[in-house]
Design a protein around this motif. Structure first.
Motif, PDB file in Angstrom:
ATOM      1  N   PRO A  47     -20.630 -32.763  43.104  1.00 35.51           N
ATOM      2  CA  PRO A  47     -19.783 -31.680  42.590  1.00 35.51           C
ATOM      3  C   PRO A  47     -20.616 -30.471  42.189  1.00 35.51           C
ATOM      4  CG  PRO A  47     -20.093 -33.349  40.908  1.00 35.51           C
ATOM      5  CD  PRO A  47     -20.733 -33.897  42.153  1.00 35.51           C
ATOM      6  N   ARG A  48     -19.982 -29.329  42.172  1.00 33.20           N
ATOM      7  CA  ARG A  48     -20.634 -28.128  41.658  1.00 33.20           C
ATOM      8  C   ARG A  48     -20.567 -28.134  40.132  1.00 33.20           C
ATOM      9  NH1 ARG A  48     -23.959 -25.295  44.279  1.00 33.20           N
ATOM     10  NH2 ARG A  48     -23.169 -23.298  43.557  1.00 33.20           N
ATOM     11  N   PRO A  49     -21.518 -27.474  39.459  1.00 40.60           N
ATOM     12  CA  PRO A  49     -21.456 -27.420  37.993  1.00 40.60           C
ATOM     13  C   PRO A  49     -20.199 -26.697  37.534  1.00 40.60           C
ATOM     14  CG  PRO A  49     -23.604 -26.670  38.804  1.00 40.60           C
ATOM     15  CD  PRO A  49     -22.696 -26.769  39.994  1.00 40.60           C
ATOM     16  N   PRO A  50     -19.662 -27.063  36.383  1.00 45.39           N
ATOM     17  CA  PRO A  50     -18.541 -26.284  35.834  1.00 45.39           C
ATOM     18  C   PRO A  50     -18.969 -24.834  35.648  1.00 45.39           C
ATOM     19  CG  PRO A  50     -19.467 -27.761  34.174  1.00 45.39           C
ATOM     20  CD  PRO A  50     -20.073 -28.152  35.471  1.00 45.39           C
ATOM     21  N   ARG A  72     -19.452 -26.102  28.104  1.00 43.58           N
ATOM     22  CA  ARG A  72     -18.873 -26.673  29.312  1.00 43.58           C
ATOM     23  C   ARG A  72     -19.617 -27.919  29.783  1.00 43.58           C
ATOM     24  NH1 ARG A  72     -15.730 -22.916  32.027  1.00 43.58           N
ATOM     25  NH2 ARG A  72     -14.998 -24.762  33.170  1.00 43.58           N
ATOM     26  N   GLY A  73     -20.780 -28.189  29.215  1.00 39.78           N
ATOM     27  CA  GLY A  73     -21.543 -29.360  29.606  1.00 39.78           C
ATOM     28  C   GLY A  73     -23.024 -29.069  29.649  1.00 39.78           C
ATOM     29  N   ASP A  74     -23.807 -30.108  29.929  1.00 42.38           N
ATOM     30  CA  ASP A  74     -25.259 -29.965  29.964  1.00 42.38           C
ATOM     31  C   ASP A  74     -25.739 -29.151  31.152  1.00 42.38           C
ATOM     32  OD1 ASP A  74     -25.711 -31.356  27.652  1.00 42.38           O
ATOM     33  OD2 ASP A  74     -26.117 -33.276  28.632  1.00 42.38           O
ATOM     34  N   VAL A  75     -24.898 -29.006  32.161  1.00 41.55           N
ATOM     35  CA  VAL A  75     -25.193 -28.154  33.306  1.00 41.55           C
ATOM     36  C   VAL A  75     -23.951 -27.310  33.551  1.00 41.55           C
ATOM     37  CG1 VAL A  75     -25.837 -28.058  35.745  1.00 41.55           C
ATOM     38  CG2 VAL A  75     -26.727 -29.906  34.308  1.00 41.55           C
ATOM     39  N   PHE A 110     -26.494 -17.928  37.618  1.00 41.75           N
ATOM     40  CA  PHE A 110     -27.331 -18.765  36.773  1.00 41.75           C
ATOM     41  C   PHE A 110     -26.708 -20.148  36.643  1.00 41.75           C
ATOM     42  CE2 PHE A 110     -28.532 -14.514  35.438  1.00 41.75           C
ATOM     43  CZ  PHE A 110     -29.896 -14.613  35.203  1.00 41.75           C
ATOM     44  N   VAL A 111     -27.558 -21.166  36.549  1.00 42.98           N
ATOM     45  CA  VAL A 111     -27.128 -22.521  36.235  1.00 42.98           C
ATOM     46  C   VAL A 111     -27.906 -22.954  34.999  1.00 42.98           C
ATOM     47  CG1 VAL A 111     -26.930 -24.901  37.002  1.00 42.98           C
ATOM     48  CG2 VAL A 111     -26.632 -23.037  38.650  1.00 42.98           C
ATOM     49  N   ALA A 112     -27.236 -22.948  33.852  1.00 43.86           N
ATOM     50  CA  ALA A 112     -27.884 -23.341  32.604  1.00 43.86           C
ATOM     51  C   ALA A 112     -28.020 -24.861  32.561  1.00 43.86           C
ATOM     52  CB  ALA A 112     -27.064 -22.850  31.406  1.00 43.86           C
ATOM     53  N   PRO A 120     -31.136 -27.145  49.082  1.00 42.75           N
ATOM     54  CA  PRO A 120     -30.016 -27.709  48.327  1.00 42.75           C
ATOM     55  C   PRO A 120     -30.384 -29.075  47.747  1.00 42.75           C
ATOM     56  CG  PRO A 120     -29.219 -26.756  50.362  1.00 42.75           C
ATOM     57  CD  PRO A 120     -30.728 -26.717  50.438  1.00 42.75           C
ATOM     58  N   THR A 121     -30.080 -29.279  46.475  1.00 43.78           N
ATOM     59  CA  THR A 121     -30.426 -30.527  45.813  1.00 43.78           C
ATOM     60  C   THR A 121     -29.449 -30.754  44.667  1.00 43.78           C
ATOM     61  OG1 THR A 121     -32.263 -31.789  44.815  1.00 43.78           O
ATOM     62  CG2 THR A 121     -32.066 -29.477  44.191  1.00 43.78           C
ATOM     63  N   THR A 122     -29.709 -31.770  43.864  1.00 47.55           N
ATOM     64  CA  THR A 122     -28.857 -32.039  42.700  1.00 47.55           C
ATOM     65  C   THR A 122     -29.673 -31.974  41.427  1.00 47.55           C
ATOM     66  OG1 THR A 122     -29.209 -34.429  42.897  1.00 47.55           O
ATOM     67  CG2 THR A 122     -27.265 -33.504  43.990  1.00 47.55           C
ATOM     68  N   VAL A 123     -29.016 -31.542  40.378  1.00 46.77           N
ATOM     69  CA  VAL A 123     -29.580 -31.531  39.026  1.00 46.77           C
ATOM     70  C   VAL A 123     -28.565 -32.202  38.120  1.00 46.77           C
ATOM     71  CG1 VAL A 123     -30.223 -30.092  37.067  1.00 46.77           C
ATOM     72  CG2 VAL A 123     -31.006 -29.478  39.364  1.00 46.77           C
ATOM     73  N   ALA A 124     -28.952 -33.311  37.524  1.00 44.43           N
ATOM     74  CA  ALA A 124     -28.036 -34.091  36.692  1.00 44.43           C
ATOM     75  C   ALA A 124     -26.757 -34.436  37.448  1.00 44.43           C
ATOM     76  CB  ALA A 124     -27.723 -33.362  35.384  1.00 44.43           C
ATOM     77  N   GLY A 125     -26.894 -34.640  38.755  1.00 49.33           N
ATOM     78  CA  GLY A 125     -25.768 -35.027  39.577  1.00 49.33           C
ATOM     79  C   GLY A 125     -24.956 -33.892  40.144  1.00 49.33           C
ATOM     80  N   PHE A 126     -25.248 -32.649  39.736  1.00 47.16           N
ATOM     81  CA  PHE A 126     -24.521 -31.489  40.238  1.00 47.16           C
ATOM     82  C   PHE A 126     -25.317 -30.805  41.348  1.00 47.16           C
ATOM     83  CE2 PHE A 126     -22.869 -31.860  35.878  1.00 47.16           C
ATOM     84  CZ  PHE A 126     -21.500 -31.877  36.138  1.00 47.16           C
TER      85      PHE A 126
END
Length: 501
Positions: free
Chosen positions: A35-38, A66-69, A79-81, A384-390
């Motif tokens: 999934p994409r980050p919120p 909105r969450g950790d990511v 930006f992706v916090a 393209p990769t994932t960070v904390a599943g996103f």
């Protein structure tokens, strides 16, 4: 940020099944299906730029609700916090080869020193780091202790003689630059030369602030004009420092012969020796340009500017916060003085005292936790990769939110309180959670690109605070308004300082 504000179970996309370890299946499938980050919605065209510019710290709180990511758009960037300590560790350490500094940091590097150690990538960065790291060995850093204490005593003399409040940030910056000049660089930055560096630091900080970054290049801006003037003066100073050292090394300095063989054992000497080493290798940008050791002549200016800026400004910022916090917490100040009286026995601090200054160290660590000089680190995914599943894609700016992770109540008891005892096995307060993730605290970054001067900065902060607090008592005066610039700028912070009785 509490569990209640962490967006798990609120109907938004989540990725609880992964932080660093990929699930079964091909990497491509894993990324494509993630999934994409919120996302935090903003205004048309400008996104969240207004919130980002007006109060970056408060805006970060809202994003991470909105969450950790979580992602947002500002100043023309996506930006992706990231506020998950395990994800921070993955990006900086265990999966660091999947990420790079990225275009956002590179564009900032153009403002300061594009070929400096802080901004280069890949083989070029590795070559530079190898050439410079010998100046930061434990033995070298230990040798700076007496000079640090000498300059801290001089600062204490000035504060004791001051009539009224002292400008804590300004004086801490002057102290840290003085230490840098006399230890790592062995150059003269007294008087007008020190003013050139200080003016450039302020001009760069204003020019690279979120407010200035939001102004289009085609619009005039006073910060841009100040920056250009200040950088011209700084470049002239850097040229003079290099020329003087080379003249001294070859015996051509006015009035005498070289006072030491070679360029010297300090960092500037190491830079010049590395340039000589590189002269025998490729000097262009061809395929073998970074295969040999050393530093290129055309990189020398940027290395020196990098250390003139980063080598003192972040330490000055940390010292400002540490003294300010002690000044506002009499209980902490009293316990700090008790430790110093017991360890120093009315003498001056030395390197040999450092292992016994456990509370002093705790005060420094707690100041770095509450007010990390660098409020966020930035990276970009190479593919393209994932960070904390996103899923995250190249071109998106990963914002590792140091300030917010350091204040997360999942990892810290009473996270907004100044409580040095959390770093100790204290009978009254107790230590914070023993199972806290390692990267719930990362004021100096981490992984291969951790701050090269971390050991030096920590020693300087401990000895400076020990020296100042052993001689002076502090009281806060005036207000306190941290804002995000290049460093977490404390503003015009003032204290009253008097000799201890």
């Amino acid at each position: 940020m509490s569990d209640a504000t962490n967006a798990r179970g609120n109907g938004e996309a989540s990725a609880e099944d992964s932080t660093t370890d990929p699930p079964a299946g091909s990497a491509g499938d894993r990324v494509a299906d993630a999934p994409r980050p919120p996302h935090v919605d903003g205004l048309p065209f400008v996104g969240s730029t207004l919130g980002f510019v007006r109060d970056g710290l408060a805006f970060g709180d809202r994003v991470l609700e909105r969450g950790d990511v979580a992602s947002y758009d500002a100043i023309g960037e996506r930006f992706v916090a990231v506020a998950d300590p395990d994800a921070v560790e993955a990006i900086l350490v265990s999966r660091n080869d999947e990420f790079r500094k990225g275009d956002f940091e590179t564009e900032f590097g153009e403002v300061l020193a594009p070929e400096g150690l802080a901004f280069t990538e890949g083989d070029r960065w590795r070559r530079q780091r190898q050439a410079l790291q010998g100046s930061f060995t434990p033995a070298k850093v230990q040798g700076f202790a007496d000079a640090i204490v000498d300059r801290a005593n001089a600062l204490a003399d000035d504060w004791a003689a001051a009539d009224g409040d002292v400008a804590l940030r300004e004086d801490s910056s002057r102290f840290a630059l003085d230490v840098l000049a006399r230890t790592l660089l062995d150059v003269d930055l007294d008087g007008d030369r020190g003013d050139v560096v200080a003016t450039a630091v302020d001009a760069i900080s204003d020019y690279a602030s979120p407010t200035a970054m939001a102004v289009p290049d085609w619009l005039p801006h006073p910060a841009r004009r100040r920056y250009r003037r200040a950088m011209a003066d700084l470049d002239e100073l850097v040229d003079a420092l290099v020329a003087e050292r080379r003249a001294r090394a070859t015996g051509n300095e006015a009035g005498g012969e070289a006072d030491a063989p070679g360029y010297g054992e300090d960092l500037l000497g190491a830079m010049l020796a590395a340039v000589d080493e590189a002269d025998g290798g490729e000097s262009d940008d061809g395929p073998d340009a970074d295969a040999t050791g050393g530093i290129r002549e055309d990189e020398l200016r940027d290395q020196l500017v990098t250390f003139l800026f980063a080598g003192h400004e972040t330490t000055a910022t940390a010292l400002t916060y540490a003294v300010w916090l002690v000044a506002g917490h009499p209980r902490v100040g009293e316990r700090l003085r008790d430790e110093l009286e017991g360890v120093l026995d009315e003498g001056r601090p030395s390197f040999a005292d450092v292992p016994r200054l456990s509370y002093t160290e705790a005060v420094v660590e707690e100041a770095l936790r509450l007010y990390p000089p660098v409020a966020a680190l930035y990276r970009e995914a190479i593919a393209p990769t994932t960070v904390a599943g996103f899923r995250v894609d190249p071109g998106e700016v990963l914002q590792l939110s140091t300030y917010h992770v350091h204040r997360d109540d999942r990892w810290w008891i009473a996270p907004t309180e100044f409580r040095p005892e959390r770093w100790l096995d204290d009978a009254d307060f107790g230590r914070d959670a023993a199972d806290r993730p390692e990267y719930a605290f990362f004021p100096f970054g981490g992984g291969p690109r951790h701050c090269i001067g971390m050991r030096f900065a920590r020693l300087e902060l401990r000895l400076a605070l020990a020296t100042l607090a052993s001689r002076l008592a502090f009281e806060q005066a005036g207000g306190f308004d941290p804002t995000v610039k290049i460093a977490l700028d404390p503003g015009d912070v003032r204290v009253r300082a008097g000799e201890r009785r």
